[in-house]
Design an enzyme around this catalytic site. Structure first.
Site, mmCIF file in Angstrom:
data_model
loop_
_atom_site.group_PDB
_atom_site.id
_atom_site.type_symbol
_atom_site.label_atom_id
_atom_site.label_comp_id
_atom_site.label_asym_id
_atom_site.label_seq_id
_atom_site.Cartn_x
_atom_site.Cartn_y
_atom_site.Cartn_z
ATOM 1 C CB SER A 165 -0.968 -0.047 1.190
ATOM 2 O OG SER A 165 -1.951 0.949 1.099
ATOM 3 C CG ASP A 262 -6.371 -2.001 -4.094
ATOM 4 O OD1 ASP A 262 -6.944 -1.023 -3.565
ATOM 5 O OD2 ASP A 262 -5.136 -2.146 -4.124
ATOM 6 C CG HIS A 292 -5.866 -1.834 -0.245
ATOM 7 N ND1 HIS A 292 -4.976 -1.429 -1.215
ATOM 8 C CD2 HIS A 292 -5.407 -1.310 0.917
ATOM 9 C CE1 HIS A 292 -4.026 -0.704 -0.665
ATOM 10 N NE2 HIS A 292 -4.259 -0.620 0.627
#
EC number: 3.1.1.-
Length: 322
Positions: A165, A262, A292
């Site tokens: 991320s 995501d 995600h």
């Protein structure tokens, strides 16, 4: 995008992803949606404890390293006596959450599967630290360990960066920073990037996906950005919008992992397409049915474990090719 026009994500995710979403920790209080960042950090650390249980045991050491901003905590994982390379891991959390404990299992598994030393860097979170402080702390830590490699019994002749991320952005940004400023911290043999954001302001997946289940609505993404950046001009910096950097030359080999549901998926796709178009070594892998942050859930999901193994394999293959 009106909410009703978005995809019904929770109906579309895989069975194992649904199991994770439906896993309740009975002693966990509700998410402090209206709480302070400090309260959200405390909750995030508490919630992640469950997912960090059962990680491989190995020699682990904690050190503080000097930077111009002060000392930064690091954690070194030694999976074996022979150390072919060193991987620096940058945790995710939207630049505002996360620490070495929330991502401990991820780092241990990465060390175990790659058989490389892994060093987690506990960069200063935002909004206390503004761009580019986190990158400068990461680079300073790399330089420190490069200079002191013998003292810490690590191999810094070949290194890599890895992150999930926001940590994926920091991983690639740090590698580009070293290249652009001609800083020698060892050869960067690879960069491992799980579901990162790399500078897109809008995209198809950002419109169709994102909700309360992943904390990645357009409002959430704007909040993370405002906490991280110092000013509006930073949005176009080549170390925040990485597509404004030169991706046509000397980019370390990149493993780019995307999650099907995501909102940041288009960032990963564009990064891969850009690198591939300019013959930069890269591999893209899409993990079907995933949300995600799925990398956290290897305790319960084989796909999360597979994604870590895939990244470790990519890095090991690059070491063999050197």
């Amino acid at each position: 995008m009106k909410p009703e026009n978005k995809l019904p994500v929770l109906d579309l995710i895989s069975a194992e992803m649904k199991t994770v979403v439906n896993t309740l920790q009975p002693d966990l209080p509700p998410w402090p949606a209206t709480g302070t960042i400090a309260e959200q950090r405390q909750y995030y650390t508490l919630e992640r404890r469950f997912w960090n249980v059962g990680a491989p045991e190995m020699a682990t050491r904690a050190y503080r390293v000097p930077t111009k901003y002060g000392q930064v905590k690091t954690r070194i994982f030694y999976p074996q006596p022979d150390r072919p390379a060193t991987l620096f891991y940058l945790h995710g959390g939207g630049f505002i959450l996360g620490n070495l404990d929330t991502h401990d299992r991820i780092m241990r598994l990465l060390a175990s599967y790659s058989q490389c030393t892994v060093i987690g860097i506990d960069y200063t979170l935002s909004p206390e630290a503004r761009f580019p402080q986190a990158i400068e702390e990461i680079v300073a830590a790399c330089c420190y360990f490069h200079q002191q490699a013998e003292d810490y019994q690590i191999n810094m002749s070949r290194i890599g960066f890895a992150g999930d991320s926001a940590g994926a952005m920091l991983a690639l940004a740090s590698a580009l920073w070293l290249r652009d400023k001609q800083i020698d911290c060892g050869k960067v043999a690879g960069v491992l990037l799980w579901y990162g954001l790399y500078g897109l302001r809008d995209s198809v997946t950002r419109r169709l996906l994102g909700g309360v289940w992943d904390g990645l609505t357009q409002q959430d993404l704007q909040m993370y950005e405002e906490a991280y950046l110092s000013n509006d001009a930073d949005r176009e910096s080549p170390y925040y919008c990485l597509f404004n950097n030169d991706l046509t030359r000397e980019v370390p080999p990149c493993f780019i992992a995307g999650a099907e549901f995501d909102p940041l998926l288009d960032d990963s796709r564009l990064l891969y397409q850009t690198l591939a178009a300019h013959q930069q070594p890269c591999e893209f892998k899409l993990y079907s049915g995933m949300l995600h942050a799925f990398l956290h859930y290897s305790r319960m999901m084989k796909t999360a474990d597979d994604a870590l193994r895939d990244g470790a394999r990519f890095f090991s293959d690059r070491l063999q090719q050197d």
